[in-house]
Design a protein around this motif. Sequence first.
Motif, PDB file in Angstrom:
ATOM      1  N   ASN A  36       0.808  -1.225   0.000  1.00 38.03           N
ATOM      2  CA  ASN A  36       0.000   0.000   0.000  1.00 38.03           C
ATOM      3  C   ASN A  36       0.837   1.270   0.000  1.00 38.03           C
ATOM      4  O   ASN A  36       0.389   2.305  -0.482  1.00 38.03           O
ATOM      5  N   THR A  37       2.049   1.211   0.538  1.00 41.96           N
ATOM      6  CA  THR A  37       2.908   2.398   0.540  1.00 41.96           C
ATOM      7  C   THR A  37       3.630   2.582  -0.782  1.00 41.96           C
ATOM      8  O   THR A  37       4.255   3.616  -1.013  1.00 41.96           O
ATOM      9  N   GLY A  38       3.576   1.555  -1.663  1.00 37.71           N
ATOM     10  CA  GLY A  38       4.240   1.642  -2.953  1.00 37.71           C
ATOM     11  C   GLY A  38       5.696   1.243  -2.935  1.00 37.71           C
ATOM     12  O   GLY A  38       6.383   1.354  -3.939  1.00 37.71           O
ATOM     13  N   LYS A  39       6.163   0.754  -1.800  1.00 39.62           N
ATOM     14  CA  LYS A  39       7.565   0.341  -1.697  1.00 39.62           C
ATOM     15  C   LYS A  39       7.785  -1.075  -2.224  1.00 39.62           C
ATOM     16  O   LYS A  39       8.880  -1.436  -2.604  1.00 39.62           O
ATOM     17  N   VAL A  40       6.739  -1.882  -2.227  1.00 38.71           N
ATOM     18  CA  VAL A  40       6.838  -3.284  -2.614  1.00 38.71           C
ATOM     19  C   VAL A  40       5.739  -3.606  -3.622  1.00 38.71           C
ATOM     20  O   VAL A  40       4.614  -3.132  -3.501  1.00 38.71           O
ATOM     21  N   VAL A  41       6.108  -4.407  -4.617  1.00 41.51           N
ATOM     22  CA  VAL A  41       5.147  -4.937  -5.576  1.00 41.51           C
ATOM     23  C   VAL A  41       5.334  -6.444  -5.581  1.00 41.51           C
ATOM     24  O   VAL A  41       6.465  -6.929  -5.567  1.00 41.51           O
ATOM     25  N   MET A  51      12.149   1.611  -4.770  1.00 40.12           N
ATOM     26  CA  MET A  51      12.247   2.852  -4.018  1.00 40.12           C
ATOM     27  C   MET A  51      13.127   3.812  -4.798  1.00 40.12           C
ATOM     28  O   MET A  51      14.123   3.412  -5.399  1.00 40.12           O
ATOM     29  N   GLU A  52      12.745   5.082  -4.803  1.00 36.75           N
ATOM     30  CA  GLU A  52      13.502   6.068  -5.566  1.00 36.75           C
ATOM     31  C   GLU A  52      14.826   6.423  -4.900  1.00 36.75           C
ATOM     32  O   GLU A  52      15.805   6.682  -5.578  1.00 36.75           O
ATOM     33  N   GLU A  53      14.846   6.446  -3.577  1.00 39.74           N
ATOM     34  CA  GLU A  53      16.098   6.753  -2.885  1.00 39.74           C
ATOM     35  C   GLU A  53      16.568   5.524  -2.120  1.00 39.74           C
ATOM     36  O   GLU A  53      15.787   4.651  -1.762  1.00 39.74           O
ATOM     37  N   GLU A  54      17.867   5.448  -1.900  1.00 44.09           N
ATOM     38  CA  GLU A  54      18.453   4.290  -1.215  1.00 44.09           C
ATOM     39  C   GLU A  54      18.159   4.290   0.283  1.00 44.09           C
ATOM     40  O   GLU A  54      18.200   3.244   0.907  1.00 44.09           O
ATOM     41  N   GLU A  55      17.870   5.455   0.826  1.00 39.74           N
ATOM     42  CA  GLU A  55      17.603   5.565   2.257  1.00 39.74           C
ATOM     43  C   GLU A  55      16.375   4.735   2.636  1.00 39.74           C
ATOM     44  O   GLU A  55      15.314   4.870   2.047  1.00 39.74           O
TER      45      GLU A  55
END
Length: 81
Positions: A36-41, A51-55
Amino acid sequence: MTLEKLFEPTVMFFGLTNFPVTFQTMINKILWNLINTGKVVSFIDNVILGMEEEEGHDEVVKEVVRRLAEKNLYVKLEKCK
């Protein structure tokens, strides 16, 4: 159909045609808030972290692996990049 009533299995048989859908539903439930956060598919047996940034990337990887391990699932190292 049997003489008494319809046969209804209580366990999932190997080779069941709906298994990919059932497995996808299980993975979605395990990782629902990360999805739901868009970090995982997730797509059946593939989990992609985008993720756009490595952090924070390492923390998300650890969380995904932890959740999979809790459900006795594992990750094939040769599929990881």
